[in-house]
Design a protein around this motif. Structure first.
Motif, mmCIF file in Angstrom:
data_model
loop_
_atom_site.group_PDB
_atom_site.id
_atom_site.type_symbol
_atom_site.label_atom_id
_atom_site.label_comp_id
_atom_site.label_asym_id
_atom_site.label_seq_id
_atom_site.Cartn_x
_atom_site.Cartn_y
_atom_site.Cartn_z
ATOM 1 N N ILE A 1 -26.798 -16.225 29.135
ATOM 2 C CA ILE A 1 -26.452 -17.653 29.256
ATOM 3 C C ILE A 1 -27.433 -18.333 30.209
ATOM 4 C CG2 ILE A 1 -24.701 -19.270 30.136
ATOM 5 C CD1 ILE A 1 -22.627 -17.059 29.271
ATOM 6 N N LEU A 2 -27.683 -17.699 31.335
ATOM 7 C CA LEU A 2 -28.583 -18.306 32.328
ATOM 8 C C LEU A 2 -29.998 -18.458 31.783
ATOM 9 C CD1 LEU A 2 -27.377 -16.556 35.590
ATOM 10 C CD2 LEU A 2 -26.936 -18.887 34.855
ATOM 11 N N ALA A 3 -30.391 -17.531 30.907
ATOM 12 C CA ALA A 3 -31.756 -17.562 30.370
ATOM 13 C C ALA A 3 -31.995 -18.789 29.500
ATOM 14 C CB ALA A 3 -32.023 -16.295 29.562
ATOM 15 N N LEU B 1 -35.186 -21.912 32.767
ATOM 16 C CA LEU B 1 -35.346 -21.410 34.133
ATOM 17 C C LEU B 1 -35.936 -20.007 34.106
ATOM 18 C CD1 LEU B 1 -32.027 -22.668 35.761
ATOM 19 C CD2 LEU B 1 -34.240 -23.817 35.609
ATOM 20 N N GLN B 2 -35.627 -19.289 33.020
ATOM 21 C CA GLN B 2 -36.190 -17.941 32.886
ATOM 22 C C GLN B 2 -37.701 -17.999 32.670
ATOM 23 O OE1 GLN B 2 -34.113 -14.626 31.687
ATOM 24 N NE2 GLN B 2 -35.261 -14.381 29.804
ATOM 25 N N ASP B 3 -38.165 -18.960 31.832
ATOM 26 C CA ASP B 3 -39.613 -19.106 31.605
ATOM 27 C C ASP B 3 -40.321 -19.397 32.927
ATOM 28 O OD1 ASP B 3 -39.355 -18.871 28.815
ATOM 29 O OD2 ASP B 3 -39.059 -21.018 28.564
ATOM 30 N N LEU B 4 -39.651 -20.173 33.770
ATOM 31 C CA LEU B 4 -40.245 -20.538 35.052
ATOM 32 C C LEU B 4 -40.213 -19.377 36.043
ATOM 33 C CD1 LEU B 4 -38.830 -24.107 35.679
ATOM 34 C CD2 LEU B 4 -41.235 -23.518 35.617
ATOM 35 N N GLY B 5 -39.343 -18.427 35.774
ATOM 36 C CA GLY B 5 -39.231 -17.275 36.670
ATOM 37 C C GLY B 5 -38.499 -17.582 37.966
ATOM 38 N N ILE B 6 -37.598 -18.555 37.947
ATOM 39 C CA ILE B 6 -36.939 -18.905 39.213
ATOM 40 C C ILE B 6 -35.559 -18.268 39.392
ATOM 41 C CG2 ILE B 6 -38.217 -21.076 39.356
ATOM 42 C CD1 ILE B 6 -35.680 -22.532 38.772
ATOM 43 N N ILE B 7 -35.030 -17.639 38.327
ATOM 44 C CA ILE B 7 -33.785 -16.892 38.514
ATOM 45 C C ILE B 7 -34.181 -15.508 39.024
ATOM 46 C CG2 ILE B 7 -31.753 -15.882 37.405
ATOM 47 C CD1 ILE B 7 -31.765 -18.249 35.496
ATOM 48 N N ARG B 8 -33.920 -15.266 40.286
ATOM 49 C CA ARG B 8 -34.393 -14.019 40.892
ATOM 50 C C ARG B 8 -33.417 -12.881 40.728
ATOM 51 N NH1 ARG B 8 -38.880 -14.345 40.045
ATOM 52 N NH2 ARG B 8 -39.318 -12.550 41.327
ATOM 53 N N ASP B 9 -32.121 -13.196 40.742
ATOM 54 C CA ASP B 9 -31.143 -12.129 40.735
ATOM 55 C C ASP B 9 -29.793 -12.644 40.252
ATOM 56 O OD1 ASP B 9 -30.451 -9.516 41.109
ATOM 57 O OD2 ASP B 9 -29.848 -9.785 43.185
ATOM 58 N N ILE C 1 -19.507 -14.276 40.390
ATOM 59 C CA ILE C 1 -20.897 -14.264 39.925
ATOM 60 C C ILE C 1 -21.771 -14.823 41.040
ATOM 61 C CG2 ILE C 1 -22.515 -15.100 38.166
ATOM 62 C CD1 ILE C 1 -20.058 -15.615 36.360
ATOM 63 N N LYS C 2 -22.793 -14.082 41.383
ATOM 64 C CA LYS C 2 -23.712 -14.536 42.428
ATOM 65 C C LYS C 2 -25.099 -14.665 41.812
ATOM 66 C CE LYS C 2 -20.989 -12.057 45.854
ATOM 67 N NZ LYS C 2 -20.634 -12.880 47.015
ATOM 68 N N VAL C 3 -25.643 -15.862 41.887
ATOM 69 C CA VAL C 3 -26.951 -16.119 41.282
ATOM 70 C C VAL C 3 -27.925 -16.500 42.401
ATOM 71 C CG1 VAL C 3 -28.236 -17.491 39.600
ATOM 72 C CG2 VAL C 3 -25.818 -17.003 39.202
ATOM 73 N N THR C 4 -29.054 -15.807 42.440
ATOM 74 C CA THR C 4 -30.074 -16.125 43.438
ATOM 75 C C THR C 4 -31.240 -16.813 42.755
ATOM 76 O OG1 THR C 4 -29.423 -14.172 44.678
ATOM 77 C CG2 THR C 4 -31.514 -15.175 45.284
ATOM 78 N N LEU C 5 -31.570 -17.981 43.252
ATOM 79 C CA LEU C 5 -32.655 -18.783 42.686
ATOM 80 C C LEU C 5 -33.737 -18.984 43.733
ATOM 81 C CD1 LEU C 5 -30.409 -21.688 41.383
ATOM 82 C CD2 LEU C 5 -31.413 -19.932 39.944
ATOM 83 N N THR C 6 -34.964 -19.078 43.284
ATOM 84 C CA THR C 6 -36.050 -19.497 44.170
ATOM 85 C C THR C 6 -36.509 -20.851 43.667
ATOM 86 O OG1 THR C 6 -36.736 -17.250 44.705
ATOM 87 C CG2 THR C 6 -38.380 -18.968 44.987
ATOM 88 N N PRO C 7 -36.320 -21.899 44.477
ATOM 89 C CA PRO C 7 -36.724 -23.235 44.012
ATOM 90 C C PRO C 7 -38.223 -23.276 43.759
ATOM 91 C CG PRO C 7 -35.664 -23.349 46.184
ATOM 92 C CD PRO C 7 -35.859 -21.904 45.863
ATOM 93 N N THR C 8 -38.624 -24.131 42.848
ATOM 94 C CA THR C 8 -40.043 -24.224 42.519
ATOM 95 C C THR C 8 -40.775 -24.894 43.670
ATOM 96 O OG1 THR C 8 -39.588 -26.231 41.277
ATOM 97 C CG2 THR C 8 -39.750 -24.202 40.032
ATOM 98 N N TYR C 9 -40.953 -26.180 43.607
ATOM 99 C CA TYR C 9 -41.662 -26.841 44.678
ATOM 100 C C TYR C 9 -40.691 -27.139 45.800
ATOM 101 C CZ TYR C 9 -45.443 -27.257 41.429
ATOM 102 O OH TYR C 9 -46.446 -26.963 40.554
ATOM 103 N N MET C 10 -41.090 -26.815 46.996
ATOM 104 C CA MET C 10 -40.263 -27.052 48.169
ATOM 105 C C MET C 10 -39.895 -28.530 48.224
ATOM 106 S SD MET C 10 -39.170 -24.926 50.371
ATOM 107 C CE MET C 10 -40.357 -23.620 50.709
ATOM 108 N N GLY C 11 -38.602 -28.781 48.361
ATOM 109 C CA GLY C 11 -38.164 -30.171 48.461
ATOM 110 C C GLY C 11 -38.225 -30.906 47.140
ATOM 111 N N CYS C 12 -38.443 -30.163 46.069
ATOM 112 C CA CYS C 12 -38.478 -30.803 44.760
ATOM 113 C C CYS C 12 -37.068 -31.314 44.462
ATOM 114 C CB CYS C 12 -38.906 -29.773 43.713
ATOM 115 S SG CYS C 12 -39.243 -30.460 42.097
ATOM 116 N N PRO C 13 -36.937 -32.582 44.081
ATOM 117 C CA PRO C 13 -35.591 -33.113 43.831
ATOM 118 C C PRO C 13 -34.886 -32.387 42.692
ATOM 119 C CG PRO C 13 -37.293 -34.733 43.261
ATOM 120 C CD PRO C 13 -37.985 -33.567 43.905
#
Ligand SMILES: [Zn+2]
Length: 160
Positions: free
Chosen positions: A14-16, A28-36, A44-56
């Motif tokens: 679903i997240l993919a 988000l999967q193509d971007l590679g930002i879903i880390r875990d 459910i615990k989802v870890t994300l890495t935001p793309t650009y810092m402070g990106c709205p």
């Protein structure tokens, strides 16, 4: 409460499919930002890495991840942000880069190597004869270019 069985693979599937709010052609999967993704004690615990810092878009991404799971009948996930290592455009999958190109956006160059933060070629005609129009396109993450051969403007997903 009759919670849906928390199957990790289904949750990941679903997240993919969640699109990026700024570049909806990418997930988000193509971007590679879903880390875990984990299920611990039925949460459910989802870890994300935001793309650009402070990106709205970061807030929008969090909401879309939450909404996707809730709509699929899952409980609201706990979301975590992992800021290190920082996201780079190198995490965009090859499939994601192909999708960008098809959408008329020049994919980012590798952040290491030539060090040239400019598009390799026009995504429309492959000409390398391009010029920058503006460092900021429709979003801060992209810049606007023009192809000097086919004369078409196009966006470049800046490497980072
Ligand atoms: Zn062109």
């Amino acid at each position: 409460m009759n919670a849906k069985e928390l199957n990790l693979d289904t949750i990941k599937t679903i997240l993919a499919t969640v699109p990026d709010p700024e570049v909806p052609v990418l997930t988000l999967q193509d971007l590679g930002i879903i880390r875990d993704v984990e299920v611990i004690d039925n949460v459910i615990k989802v870890t994300l890495t935001p793309t650009y810092m402070g990106c709205p878009a970061t807030a929008a991404i969090r909401k879309m991840v939450s909404d996707a799971l809730i709509e699929a009948g899952y409980p609201k996930p706990e979301l975590y942000e992992k800021l290190f290592p920082a996201w780079t455009t190198d995490w965009i999958t090859d499939e994601g880069k192909e999708k960008l190109k098809k959408f008329g956006i020049a994919p980012p160059n590798p952040s290491t190597g030539s060090g040239m933060n400019k598009p390799k070629a026009c995504p429309l005609c492959e000409s390398e004869n391009t010029e920058v129009v503006s460092q900021f396109g429709s979003t801060a993450c992209k810049s606007l270019y023009r192809c000097l051969d086919c004369k078409e403007p196009f966006e470049y997903f800046k490497c980072h």
